[in-house]
Design a protein around this motif. Structure first.
Motif, PDB file in Angstrom:
ATOM      1  N   ARG A  81       9.399   1.623   0.727  1.00  0.00           N
ATOM      2  CA  ARG A  81       9.422   0.984   2.053  1.00  0.00           C
ATOM      3  C   ARG A  81      10.893   0.798   2.406  1.00  0.00           C
ATOM      4  O   ARG A  81      11.552  -0.099   1.907  1.00  0.00           O
ATOM      5  N   MET A 130       6.427  11.468   4.020  1.00  0.00           N
ATOM      6  CA  MET A 130       6.941  10.122   4.260  1.00  0.00           C
ATOM      7  C   MET A 130       7.140   9.944   5.763  1.00  0.00           C
ATOM      8  O   MET A 130       7.736  10.798   6.416  1.00  0.00           O
ATOM      9  N   ILE A 166      -0.069   8.682   4.931  1.00  0.00           N
ATOM     10  CA  ILE A 166       1.159   8.007   4.495  1.00  0.00           C
ATOM     11  C   ILE A 166       0.932   7.163   3.244  1.00  0.00           C
ATOM     12  O   ILE A 166       1.788   7.113   2.357  1.00  0.00           O
ATOM     13  N   ASP A 167      -0.198   6.481   3.161  1.00  0.00           N
ATOM     14  CA  ASP A 167      -0.413   5.639   1.974  1.00  0.00           C
ATOM     15  C   ASP A 167      -0.955   6.425   0.787  1.00  0.00           C
ATOM     16  O   ASP A 167      -1.190   5.857  -0.288  1.00  0.00           O
ATOM     17  N   THR A 182       4.633   7.708  -2.302  1.00  0.00           N
ATOM     18  CA  THR A 182       4.412   7.505  -0.873  1.00  0.00           C
ATOM     19  C   THR A 182       5.595   6.766  -0.274  1.00  0.00           C
ATOM     20  O   THR A 182       6.336   6.076  -0.979  1.00  0.00           O
ATOM     21  N   MET A 198       7.519   5.108   3.672  1.00  0.00           N
ATOM     22  CA  MET A 198       7.699   4.927   5.103  1.00  0.00           C
ATOM     23  C   MET A 198       9.138   4.470   5.329  1.00  0.00           C
ATOM     24  O   MET A 198       9.606   3.546   4.666  1.00  0.00           O
ATOM     25  N   LYS A 203       0.821  -1.218   0.000  1.00  0.00           N
ATOM     26  CA  LYS A 203       0.000   0.000   0.000  1.00  0.00           C
ATOM     27  C   LYS A 203       0.851   1.263   0.000  1.00  0.00           C
ATOM     28  O   LYS A 203       0.330   2.369  -0.172  1.00  0.00           O
ATOM     29  N   ILE A 204       2.159   1.095   0.231  1.00  0.00           N
ATOM     30  CA  ILE A 204       3.094   2.219   0.249  1.00  0.00           C
ATOM     31  C   ILE A 204       4.202   1.934  -0.753  1.00  0.00           C
ATOM     32  O   ILE A 204       4.739   0.831  -0.805  1.00  0.00           O
ATOM     33  N   LYS A 205       4.556   2.937  -1.546  1.00  0.00           N
ATOM     34  CA  LYS A 205       5.470   2.724  -2.669  1.00  0.00           C
ATOM     35  C   LYS A 205       6.915   2.495  -2.228  1.00  0.00           C
ATOM     36  O   LYS A 205       7.573   1.561  -2.671  1.00  0.00           O
TER      37      LYS A 205
END
Length: 724
Positions: free
Chosen positions: A173, A404, A448-449, A458, A460, A169-171
């Motif tokens: 990581r 982020m 965040i997502d 996106t 994290m 769900k987040i590009k």
């Protein structure tokens, strides 16, 4: 062969056995222990009878190797892979483009809903036969699917019931390593840096490969190799060829390399007289540097930048803005599809306002002015990775800018690698926090997502807790924080309970009498640390520099915001930092719905009470205790919780190996000793202001306040090097 003397042979066997035990923990959650239960072993043998796996490509070859190794370890069998796709295959691993019409038709709905780099794991009918199909649109999706299948097998999931459609769900990581070129690690508590720059690029340590495997198994796809307090030498050809060697190792695992860029690099290694981002020569220097890096590493991810914070150089040195600095670098990376990650961790000695307000004040006015390949990286809270902070008010306040998340996995303020603290509970608390920026339900996770403000870029990041220790993270349970970060970066809505259970089963045991109590231990561990360190919203009362142990009395450092007394503001009248309109008015940086809640001590959650309010010692808490008594009882509760953790761990002894038990048991003893230290030192100090007796049930400090003040730790691990 000449026989060894009996005594020599005895010591050889002892040392060999010790070496084997020393490797305990090296495999992390990828140990793939042999399945002993006959029913599960048979179920997975049936699944593995006939496997078709098209390994066309570097990443797919990696995926096939991982599948083979994992299955063979768990089953104790040698696998056979079919060379052609057959109707009798029990496991089929192919990309969407290689599925036949029948399989593609059965999976079309799943593909229609599949996100980027996602995978499908589903049982389908082939004539009268059922096959488990693992498929994706791309190679890396297949690799993620292989690791997920192996993890599900470690969880003893019935393969007949698999029906999974999952995608990150987040590009981006990402792990942020705070590793220095001399192999020290700032805020590192698990040995030296993994990166042996002296031996690179020729020597490729097996740990680099195993590190990549571990990251990809939990969906991490990017790594920043060097400290945010950057050394410009990393951008020189001598080091770029070493970085290239690491990038070549990581590429088959779908991991991109990033580097920290020192803003003053054009001066330090470029021979220029300025690093002004609006200077044409400086801009050209960064353009050429970007071209040079991509010649070494065609899939280079980009730069991570710490600027104008804690003495680091930045655009403000030249009366320029963060936008000027970030966009200058972003333009250099843009032709190569690179990304600039610009950290929002800023606070200045020239700003007399509340430190908690500075990042918001500096960045929010620039919302929408950053280029589209810039991510602004924001710590989870407004101060600095405290055991508990309210979520950073920037989240949700910059709808035109991709933000982020930056979490800290290494436990700088949570007992280093000596304390058992399950951080996914902290991460989950932040991600579930409601910003109210677009009404109720506007959670930090949705910021965040990208779903709250329709953002495609996106990310994290987690500050890594990984080092050269044989078990990677120092404390065995600190591995769960690395694992948990990766799982939440993939999907920020996963529950910490599920993460704890997954990790325990893959790492220790499947026995329910082990899993349930130890899972509860993990889930309560973070609250225990908050209680014995920083209860009721206290924060940043750690000893100076090394942040090891309590130092609420520290008050003589050069900058006010470096002193713990700045944050707790204890006096004869009370304790706490007033961030309401009668104080710094930091609450105004939150949405009005939240500001109203935080401004009133009666509605403010008590876990944040002293973060937002300076209150009298006899202020009545919701449980009827006056503030002094409640504070003391929280400190005692934290100590008692660690005692409970020890009792719980003792009861687990029969379900794990002797070494596994003993290692954690010894570390829990350190944690208990230091929890008592925190309780005793803080209460002895704060009692000088409250003037009140300790309430019934709270143990008296073992030593005098002067004793606790006298403790010095000049060689505590993880201290920031002085040469940069």
């Amino acid at each position: 062969m000449k026989k060894l003397p009996i005594l020599v042979l005895f010591f050889f066997l002892i040392s060999t056995n010790s070496f084997a035990q020393d490797l305990q923990g090296y495999d992390l959650w990828l140990s793939y222990k042999k399945i002993e239960q006959p029913e599960w072993a048979q179920a997975y043998r049936d699944l593995s009878k006939s496997i078709y796996f098209n390994e066309d490509g570097e990443i797919l070859k990696t995926a096939k190797t991982e599948l083979r190794n994992g299955l063979e370890k768990m089953l104790g069998d040698t696998l056979h892979f079919e060379s052609t796709l057959q109707k009798s295959n029990t496991l089929i691993v192919v990309k969407e483009s290689e599925l036949g019409p029948n399989l593609l038709h059965q999976l079309q709905n799943e593909f229609d809903s599949l996100g980027e780099h996602g995978f499908i794991l589903k049982n389908v009918k082939v004539d009268n036969h059922t096959s488990l199909v693992l498929s994706s649109r791309d190679d890396i999706g297949i690799l993620y699917g292989v690791f997920r299948l192996l993890m599900l097998m470690q969880q003893r999931t019935n393969p007949a019931n698999l029906e999974i459609v999952d995608a990150p769900k987040i590009k981006l990581r990402m792990l942020n390593h705070w590793d220095n070129l001399d192999r020290t690690v700032e805020r590192g508590y698990a040995g030296f840096s993994l990166w042996n720059w002296h031996k690179l690029p020729e020597y490729i340590d097996q740990r680099y490969i195993d590190y990549a495997r571990a990251n990809t198994s939990i969906g991490i796809n990017a790594v920043s190799l060097t400290n945010v307090n950057a050394n410009a030498l990393i951008l020189t050809p001598m080091y770029l060829e070493k970085v290239k060697a690491l990038a070549d190792v990581f590429r088959p695992y779908g991991i991109k390399v990033f580097l920290t860029a020192r803003f003053s690099a054009p001066i330090e290694i470029g021979g220029l007289e300025t690093a002004d981002p609006l200077n044409v020569e400086v801009q050209q220097w960064w353009n050429h540097k970007a071209d040079e890096i991509y010649n070494y590493i065609p899939d280079f991810g980009g730069f991570l930048v710490k600027a104008n914070s804690e003495g680091q150089p930045g655009p403000q040195n030249y009366d320029r803005t963060h936008v000027d600095g970030a966009n200058m670098m972003a333009k250099a990376l843009k032709p190569h599809h690179g990304v600039v990650i610009w950290r929002a961790f800023v606070y200045s000695e020239h700003d007399a306002d509340d430190r908690a307000k500075q990042a918001f004040s500096e960045f929010v006015p620039y919302d929408g002015l950053f280029m589209d390949n810039v991510l602004v990286q924001v710590k989870n809270g407004a101060i600095d990775f405290q055991p508990r902070e309210p979520f950073h008010p920037m989240f949700g306040a910059m709808p035109k800018t991709p933000l982020m998340m930056e979490f800290q996995i290494t436990q700088e303020y949570l007992g280093f690698s000596s304390h058992l603290v399950f951080l996914p509970k902290l991460f989950e608390e932040v991600l579930n926090s409601d910003t109210y920026r677009k009404g109720k339900g506007s959670t930090v996770a949705k910021v965040i997502d990208g779903s709250l403000n329709d953002k495609k870029l996106t990310g994290m990041a987690g500050v890594a807790n990984i080092g050269s220790d044989i078990n990677w993270t120092g404390h065995p349970f600190a591995q769960a924080n690395w694992y948990g970060f990766g799982r939440l970066a993939w999907d920020p809505y996963i529950k910490s309970e599920a993460i704890a259970e997954e990790w325990l089963k893959a790492t220790y045991s499947h026995h329910s009498k082990f899993i349930e109590p130890i899972k509860d231990l993990m889930l309560t561990s973070r609250e225990a640390v908050v209680n014995y360190m920083n209860p009721l919203g206290l924060h940043h009362i750690f000893d100076t520099g090394h942040h090891y142990g309590p130092g609420p009395w520290v008050s003589e450092l050069n900058r006010p915001e470096w002193n713990p007394t700045y944050y707790h503001q204890a006096d004869k009248e009370g304790i706490g930092f007033d961030r309401t309109p009668t104080g710094s008015n930091a609450t105004a940086q939150y949405a009005p719905e939240l500001a109203k809640i935080f401004n009133d001590p009666k509605t403010c959650p008590e876990k944040y009470l002293l973060w937002f309010h300076h209150l009298p010692w006899d202020y009545e808490l919701k449980n009827g205790h006056m503030l002094w008594d409640g504070l003391a009882l929280k400190y005692q509760e934290g100590v008692d919780q660690v005692k409970d953790m020890i009792h719980t761990w003792e009861a687990s002894k029969n379900y794990i190996t002797t070494q596994q038990y003993t290692e954690v048991r010894m570390l829990l003893e350190i944690q208990l000793k230091e929890a008592k230290w925190w309780r005793d030192a803080c209460l002895a100090y704060f009692q000088t202001f409250s003037g009140k007796e300790l309430p019934l049930g709270v143990e008296k400090p073992e030593h005098s306040l002067e004793y606790y003040k006298s403790l010095k730790f000049p060689f505590a691990p993880g201290i920031r090097p002085r040469w940069d």
